[in-house]
Design an enzyme around this catalytic site. Structure first.
Site, PDB file in Angstrom:
ATOM      1  CG  HIS A 103      22.108  62.168  41.159  1.00 60.51           C
ATOM      2  ND1 HIS A 103      22.686  61.519  40.081  1.00 60.51           N
ATOM      3  CD2 HIS A 103      22.330  63.485  40.944  1.00 60.51           C
ATOM      4  CE1 HIS A 103      23.208  62.401  39.243  1.00 60.51           C
ATOM      5  NE2 HIS A 103      23.012  63.604  39.750  1.00 60.51           N
ATOM      6  CE  LYS A 145      29.184  76.601  45.038  1.00 61.33           C
ATOM      7  NZ  LYS A 145      28.228  77.007  46.076  1.00 61.33           N
ATOM      8  CB  SER A 405      18.030  78.449  47.128  1.00 60.54           C
ATOM      9  OG  SER A 405      18.853  79.509  46.682  1.00 60.54           O
TER      10      SER A 405
END
Length: 512
Positions: A103, A145, A405
């Site tokens: 994070h 993931k 993305s």
């Protein structure tokens, strides 16, 4: 922190000043057995592969052990089970996973794969690789993931939709889905269809008052906020990075390879999304694709294969075999032998460990270009290096997908397509410039001008430009670090990633 301790314990000693703790003998043995020259030595798990390479790179940083442990630790892991009713009325219990590795930048980003062998260990490994991959190419995401342990070929479209939508609900329920939290994308066994289902589920159930709801996932169709160029992004990124590397004349001379992509021979292993687009663009950029390998057969032509025709043949027949443009075929049981043919570039673009201790010494390529995640095991890479074969690492080479993305995510947050505001202005400016040249007496034949010369940039033009810049910059930074430290490109990429992550933590501090 158990994984962090095991991860860190593989770091070996170095002549450079270190702040690392002493190595437990048992952990040292774990790393050593994977690098053993014995034919009976086991191949490492994918997580161990990431850890071994990470720890090699850690020796070339000045980070304290505590910082390394923070970077290594997987922040959050989700494991869920839920039932679905199949078309025949039977109940299946589905197992799903999602890991958020880091994070340090948010949201987290990473694909979702559908495969029968998906497990928590694989998902954690891929999530950690995503963290470092994003850092290498300067994409401001943490790594994540996900996966569902199924063989998608054994389920109907209706069943897959049920599974996907329920999985999306589970992700959101536990804080693993959202535009500012965790943004999935396609991976093995998934595509735009599955991303559409996730996007629709999130927006209908949770995004009624969230104007950015469609940014909860990328890899969507254009009609749902996808970006033009995302489908081919990973394969195209492989080509952009390779082309740039081969344009670095001094670096090519240093490592003993001939510069320039034009005329290079290429063998691609895997003919899915990444492999096909890599082959297509290598051919378009002037290389010669002489071989393509799939799990059920391989084809070869020393004069080059017609990639579009081969794709059409495979779409029709389900196999590469029988293609009229091939001069030699390899049946299923011998398909992977084609990887051992002489070529300039070998592109493993399927699953992990395609190049391992059983075949590494037979590889004759000059450069291995990793289009897949983890296609080369650590011991195999040592064998390749001893033979003078260059390995361009996965965490850089296949970062094109997450790069585009990122562009799609930005498009969804800004609510306007790239080029929509500027395209006509650019076009008028170019045409006005041409008119001024004509007035000045310059003879110009408009019919001979390229689209790029007289038109404004479309969304695809801008996406391609951004992707090329991203891949070239990532390659440039990797090469510079490799030269400076005298290490492989993989270790250089890891070092760059670690240093960038440390900078983020150092500047932001730690939340109390």
């Amino acid at each position: 922190m158990a994984h962090a301790r095991r991860f860190f314990s593989l770091i070996s000693s170095s002549s450079r000043p270190q702040t690392f703790a002493s190595l437990p003998a048992q952990s040292t043995f774990r790393a050593a057995r994977y690098l053993s020259t014995s034919e009976e030595a086991p191949e490492p798990r994918f997580l161990d592969m990431v850890q071994i390479n990470f720890n090699k790179a850690a020796k070339y940083t000045s980070m304290h052990e505590s910082m390394l442990k923070q970077i290594l630790a997987c922040s959050s892991v989700l494991r869920v089970s839920f039932p679905i009713r199949r078309d025949n009325g039977e109940i299946d219990v589905i197992r799903g996973y999602r890991a958020q590795h880091s994070h340090h930048r948010t949201p987290c980003k990473g694909g979702i794969r559908y495969a029968h062998n998906v497990d928590l260990q694989e998902v954690e490994a891929l999530a950690s690789l995503m963290t470092f991959k994003c850092a290498v190419v300067n994409v401001p995401f943490g790594g994540a993931k996900g996966g569902i342990s199924i063989d998608p070929k054994k389920y109907s479209v209706i069943e897959l939709e049920k599974i996907t939508r329920r999985y999306a609900v589970e992700l959101k329920k536990y804080g693993f889905l959202g535009p500012g939290v965790d943004v999935p994308a396609p991976d093995v066994g998934t595509g735009a269809r599955e991303m559409s289902w996730i996007c629709d589920t999130f927006s209908v159930l949770y995004g009624m008052e969230d104007v950015n709801a469609y940014a909860c996932v990328t890899g969507k169709p254009i009609t749902l906020g996808g970006v033009d160029g995302r489908t081919e992004a990973t394969g195209l990124g492989v080509c952009y990075a390779t082309k740039y590397f081969l344009s670095l004349t001094d670096e090519c001379k240093r490592v003993g390879v001939t510069p320039e992509l034009d005329g290079k021979t290429v063998i691609v292993q895997g003919f899915g999304n990444v492999g096909y687009h890599a082959a297509y663009f290598f051919e378009k950029f002037g290389a010669k694709v002489i071989g393509v390998v799939e799990y059920n057969g391989a084809v070869y032509n020393p004069k080059g294969l017609d990639i579009e025709a081969l794709k059409a043949h495979m779409s029709t027949t389900g196999s590469l075999l029988g293609f009229s443009g091939a001069t030699k075929e390899y049946p299923k049981e011998k398909a992977f032998e084609l990887m051992e043919e002489e070529c300039d570039l070998l592109v493993p673009a399927a699953l992990e460990k395609a190049i391992n201790r059983s075949n590494a010494d037979k590889i004759k390529a000059k450069i291995v270009v990793e289009g897949a995640n983890g296609p080369t095991t650590p011991y195999a890479e040592e064998l390749l290096n001893k033979k003078g074969i260059i390995v361009l690492p996965d965490m850089l080479m296949n970062a094109g997908g997450v790069s585009v993305s990122y562009f799609e995510w930005l498009k969804n947050l800004s609510h306007v397509g790239f080029g929509r505001i500027t395209r006509r202005w650019e076009e008028k400016g170019k045409q006005g410039f041409l008119q001024e040249l004509k007035k000045a007496g310059v003879l110009i034949d408009d019919s001979g001008l390229s689209h790029e010369t007289k038109s404004g940039a479309s969304e695809k033009d801008l996406v391609y430009s951004g992707l090329e810049d991203t891949m070239c910059k990532g390659m440039q930074e990797t090469v510079e670090t490799a030269r400076k430290l005298g290490v492989s490109y993989r270790i250089a990429a890891f070092v760059n990633a670690l240093n960038k992550m440390e900078g983020t933590y150092r500047d932001a501090g730690f939340t109390i």
